[in-house]
Motif scaffolding. Sequence first.
Motif, mmCIF file in Angstrom:
data_model
loop_
_atom_site.group_PDB
_atom_site.id
_atom_site.type_symbol
_atom_site.label_atom_id
_atom_site.label_comp_id
_atom_site.label_asym_id
_atom_site.label_seq_id
_atom_site.Cartn_x
_atom_site.Cartn_y
_atom_site.Cartn_z
ATOM 1 N N THR A 16 1.006 -1.008 -0.283
ATOM 2 C CA THR A 16 -0.098 0.146 0.186
ATOM 3 C C THR A 16 1.067 1.502 0.306
ATOM 4 O O THR A 16 0.799 2.292 -0.946
ATOM 5 C CB THR A 16 -0.919 -0.240 1.186
ATOM 6 N N TRP A 94 -8.256 1.628 -4.437
ATOM 7 C CA TRP A 94 -9.691 1.724 -4.346
ATOM 8 C C TRP A 94 -10.567 0.167 -3.852
ATOM 9 O O TRP A 94 -11.248 -0.113 -3.295
ATOM 10 C CB TRP A 94 -10.183 2.245 -5.232
ATOM 11 N N ASN A 97 -9.401 -0.400 0.120
ATOM 12 C CA ASN A 97 -10.000 -0.408 0.537
ATOM 13 C C ASN A 97 -11.676 -0.566 0.781
ATOM 14 O O ASN A 97 -12.072 -0.579 2.217
ATOM 15 C CB ASN A 97 -10.044 1.639 0.585
ATOM 16 N N SER A 124 -14.140 10.518 -2.315
ATOM 17 C CA SER A 124 -13.980 8.495 -3.220
ATOM 18 C C SER A 124 -15.421 9.551 -3.994
ATOM 19 O O SER A 124 -14.631 9.088 -5.107
ATOM 20 C CB SER A 124 -15.155 8.144 -1.776
#
Length: 239
Positions: A16, A94, A97, A124
């Motif tokens: 990440t 994304w 997440n 977002s």
Amino acid sequence: MVTSSTMKRTPATRSTVALKYLMAVSGLIMIGYLLLHMYGNLKVFAGQEAFDEYAEHLRTFGEPILPYEGLLWIVRVVLLAAIIAHIYAVVVLWRRNRAAAGVVGARRYHSKQNRTGIQRSYASFTMRWGGIVVLTFIVYHILHLTANVIAPGGASDSPYERVVNGFEIWWVVAAYTVAMLAVGFHLWHGIWSALTTLGGNRSANRIDSRLTGIAVVVTLVIVLGFLLPPWAILLGLEG
């Protein structure tokens, strides 16, 4: 106690942290390109001869060491690589997440703040859809002003005339404005996030961060710089 020796490990290059660095660096490359491109667009105010000469100079820059359009192709390859890297990092992060947030189908976990289970934030929403708008606009922009495939207002071999012919049409300017506003929202959040990822943030919150001011200034310079030519041409003020 039973332990698992088959725990899946993520390579360092796909971690990440690495993906956030990739997204930040690729984003800054695109911002640098936007600043240079904006500078070139403003040459439209110098008139047709100066603008066309500038456009041709970009193609002959570095000759004979570089071939014709050599510099442009270097810029295009670097920019394309940055765009692909940026999109790749965005999509992977994304998806991670969503998985971390407990997304099932199209719904997330429930909370006291949002009992429907759908969690939304400024970042977002605007970054995702704004990115799609920007990508669509880039394709149109290339077909119009670079490839000379789409010619609203009339085709021309002159870069200056292609710009002027297109921006004399109100709906072209309106679409361009919407796209640039999407770019602005994307930059506003993206610049702050990129510089924060690279260690430039020393504040406890975003409001007090000096990066917020930098993000606002750079965003305004780029958006207004890109919007000046089309609106000046539409209103007959470019020269």
